[in-house]
Design an enzyme around this catalytic site. Structure first.
Site, mmCIF file in Angstrom:
data_model
loop_
_atom_site.group_PDB
_atom_site.id
_atom_site.type_symbol
_atom_site.label_atom_id
_atom_site.label_comp_id
_atom_site.label_asym_id
_atom_site.label_seq_id
_atom_site.Cartn_x
_atom_site.Cartn_y
_atom_site.Cartn_z
ATOM 1 N N LYS A 160 16.708 60.968 8.986
ATOM 2 C CA LYS A 160 15.979 59.979 10.079
ATOM 3 C C LYS A 160 17.190 58.632 10.083
ATOM 4 C CE LYS A 160 11.512 60.900 10.710
ATOM 5 N NZ LYS A 160 10.216 60.746 10.396
ATOM 6 N N ASN A 161 18.316 59.122 10.193
ATOM 7 C CA ASN A 161 19.779 57.897 9.913
ATOM 8 C C ASN A 161 20.258 58.232 11.114
ATOM 9 O OD1 ASN A 161 22.326 57.433 9.332
ATOM 10 N ND2 ASN A 161 21.691 57.215 7.176
#
Lengths: 273, 349
Positions: A71-72
């Site tokens: 989730k970057n």
């Protein structure tokens, strides 16, 4: 990272150091930018093959960090840079599929997938892929959004044949999970612009479910969803009786969906105004 | 309140903690979340204003934009956080707004979108940051608002929601940024209220909390993203307030202070701010009102607007009207402590 930047050194050494910074904090956007700058500088005078090899190595590095940090934002944007520099998206759909297997609704992954599809024109097979994901999890809203995205780019959204086929597809999934809003929103999104008359079957389906068929313990059988869509169908027809009926539906919905009572009251109040 | 105040102050200074270290690249945003949360619970004075303002200013880069922390590159996200923090501390005069707006404007692309920085990542979050920054500085004239609006609208989806880029899935966070951007541009007329309103209030789960997309779990931060969007559409009432309030309060850590994303989880300053902001929008628990478009306390926005109006007047070379109607005098009074000061000022013009 600050001292690396201050040194102004773009080398294999500082490239490696930036990797250590990222290992401690993969969201460090400055470190990722530094890597792109490093590769550009290191290979400014290189042959195209050498540059390709450098970006391919970087893509592999990026892939490993991506699998560790789902989730970057930075890792996904970096991937776009690598793939843009390579001009080759052939393995990217497979990579995204790997990520989605871990996290089927990963917002970055789906956004990246859309970019790959559009950039490299890899549309073929995408609808099948979406169908497969929905079979695994009928509640995957991202897959429904993807379906609309693909059709908008590759097909005629006003074509009666397409609309009928998509309505049937949506109805099949409503059958499996009637309270899931995604296929209902999808139907509304497809038909509102062209008119619900384009696929009369949709209205019939709404009427059936709105009449309380299919309710089970813990589920209303899609009754609230069906009534909600029926409100829009009736509003679109515009006849006096249908407007009255849609008003009555809003009133009923205020009682059946009490957490959203204020919304239904507002909808009802605007009918015929 | 005291627990939450102490929590925010503690995490702001605990440089040994893991959370502090992995968030170092976004420190400016962390400071904004903490400071705004403290302001809402009337405890901004718990922070050292001089230190904070000088730290913020030290993050400004040569290009005019602000980095997330020392040793990082300038970015649109942290430029907005910087301006927001300075507004909270009434220190907007400490920066050169032309420099900041030149940086923001430089990131606008021909299609109206905004990049996050020179590397070109595009996201409607950056459109919001640009418009919000411009609005706080009173400089919407410095960017192309019409094309910014056109790009945001191109991200409107079949379900009435908005995504990150055209075609991107509707997501409550992106919806806040797009509706916020449209609000700041005066173009809320472009929103499909029936569809988007339904989508937004369908975020409320049976437990009272809000999720970010259909069929996902409730999270306290959506108390802000969803509710602020509804608030901008004048429909905060479409959410069951009592149920949401109960959910937010259940996410508090009643031992250590702070608010977490879900009940029982470890708190962080991000969710602490958005939980309190959500309560503000609900109008409960004596939390003062927050301006949904700018995500700033209304009291701060009043001062910001007064400041910007005075600066705009000064730029235009126009002297304020002397025989002012009472409403205008209230505005003038907020800019000048006394009538005497005001008359001296106009005499100098």
């Amino acid at each position: 990272m600050a001292s690396i930047l201050a040194s102004g050194e773009y080398s294999e050494r500082t490239l490696k150091l930036s990797g250590e910074v990222i290992a401690r904090n993969a969201a460090n956007y400055t470190a990722w930018q530094f890597r792109r700058k490093c590769i550009e500088v290191l290979h400014a005078d290189a042959t195209p093959e050498e540059r390709q090899r450098a970006w391919r190595d970087e893509l592999e590095y990026c892939g490993k960090r991506g699998l560790e940090n789902l989730k970057n934002y930075q890792v996904w944007f970096h991937r776009r840079s690598c793939v843009s520099n390579l001009g080759d998206g052939s393995r990217e759909l497979a990579f995204v599929e790997e990520i989605l297997a871990e996290d089927s609704k990963n917002y970055h992954a789906w956004g990246y997938r859309q970019w790959v599809l559009a950039r490299f024109g890899l549309w073929e097979g995408e609808l099948d892929f979406i169908g497969r994901l929905l079979r695994e999890d009928v509640r995957n809203n991202s897959a429904w959004n993807q379906r609309y995205f693909v059709l908008k780019a590759t097909a005629d959204l006003a074509s009666p044949e397409l609309l009928a086929a998509e309505a049937e597809f949506a109805e099949g999934h409503i059958e499996l999970s009637p309270t899931n809003p995604s296929p209902w929103n999808y139907l509304r999104g497809l038909l509102e612009p062209v008119g619900y008359d384009a696929v009369p079957r949709v209205r019939a389906m709404c009427e059936e479910r709105a009449a309380a068929g299919g309710a089970q313990p813990g589920s209303d059988g899609g009754r609230v969803m069906a009534m909600g869509l029926l409100v829009d169908v009736l509003l679109a027809s515009g006849s006096r009786e249908e407007l009255d009926r849609s008003r009555a539906l809003c009133k009923a919905l205020g009682e059946m969906d009490p957490i959203r009572a204020a919304y239904w009251r507002w909808r009802g109040s605007r009918i015929g105004v | 309140r005291a627990l939450h105040r102490d929590y925010v102050v503690r995490v702001s200074s605990d440089s040994e903690s893991f959370e502090f270290q992995v968030s170092e690249h976004l420190r400016l945003s962390g400071v904004y979340w903490g400071a705004c949360a403290l302001h809402l619970i009337d405890s901004l004075s718990a922070l050292d204003a001089t230190y904070v303002v000088s730290f913020v200013r030290s993050c400004q880069q040569g290009c005019g934009g602000f980095a997330g922390n020392l040793g990082h590159d300038a970015h649109m996200l942290y430029t907005l956080s910087a301006v927001q923090i300075l507004a909270l501390f009434d220190a907007l005069d400490t920066i050169d707004e032309d420099r900041v707006m030149r940086y923001v404007a430089s990131l606008q692309r021909p299609d109206g979108s905004f990049a996050g920085d020179e590397w070109g990542e595009v996201d409607t979050r950056f459109s919001y940051c640009a418009l919000c920054c411009a609005s706080l500085l009173g400089r919407l004239d410095a960017i192309n608002v019409a094309s910014a609006v056109a790009y945001v609208q191109s991200c409107q989806n079949f379900d009435g929601g908005y995504g990150c880029e055209p075609g991107g899935e509707s997501h409550a966070g992106q919806i806040f940024t797009c509706v916020g951007a449209l609000s700041l541009a005066g173009r809320l007329d472009l929103v499909h209220r029936e569809e988007l309103g339904w989508w937004l209030c369908e975020r409320q789960t049976p437990g009272g909390g809000l999720n970010g997309r259909p069929q996902k779990d409730a999270d306290v931060c959506y108390s802000w993203w969803v509710l602020s969007a509804l608030n901008l559409l004048d429909h905060t009432g479409w959410i069951d307030a009592a149920a949401l309030r109960a959910f937010i309060l259940s996410c508090q850590d009643l031992d250590e202070g702070g608010i977490a994303d879900k009940p029982g989880d470890v708190p962080d300053v991000f969710h602490t701010f958005f939980g309190i902001a959500g309560l503000s929008l609900l109008g409960t628990d004596n939390v003062p009102p927050i301006d949904a478009a700018h995500a700033m306390p209304v009291s701060v926005m009043q001062a910001v607007r007064a400041r910007n109006a005075a600066r705009a007047a000064a730029r235009a070379g126009a002297a304020p009207v002397l025989e002012a109607e009472p409403p205008l005098m209230r505005f003038v009074d907020s800019a000048f402590a006394t009538r005497v000061e005001y008359e001296l000022w106009t005499a100098e013009m």
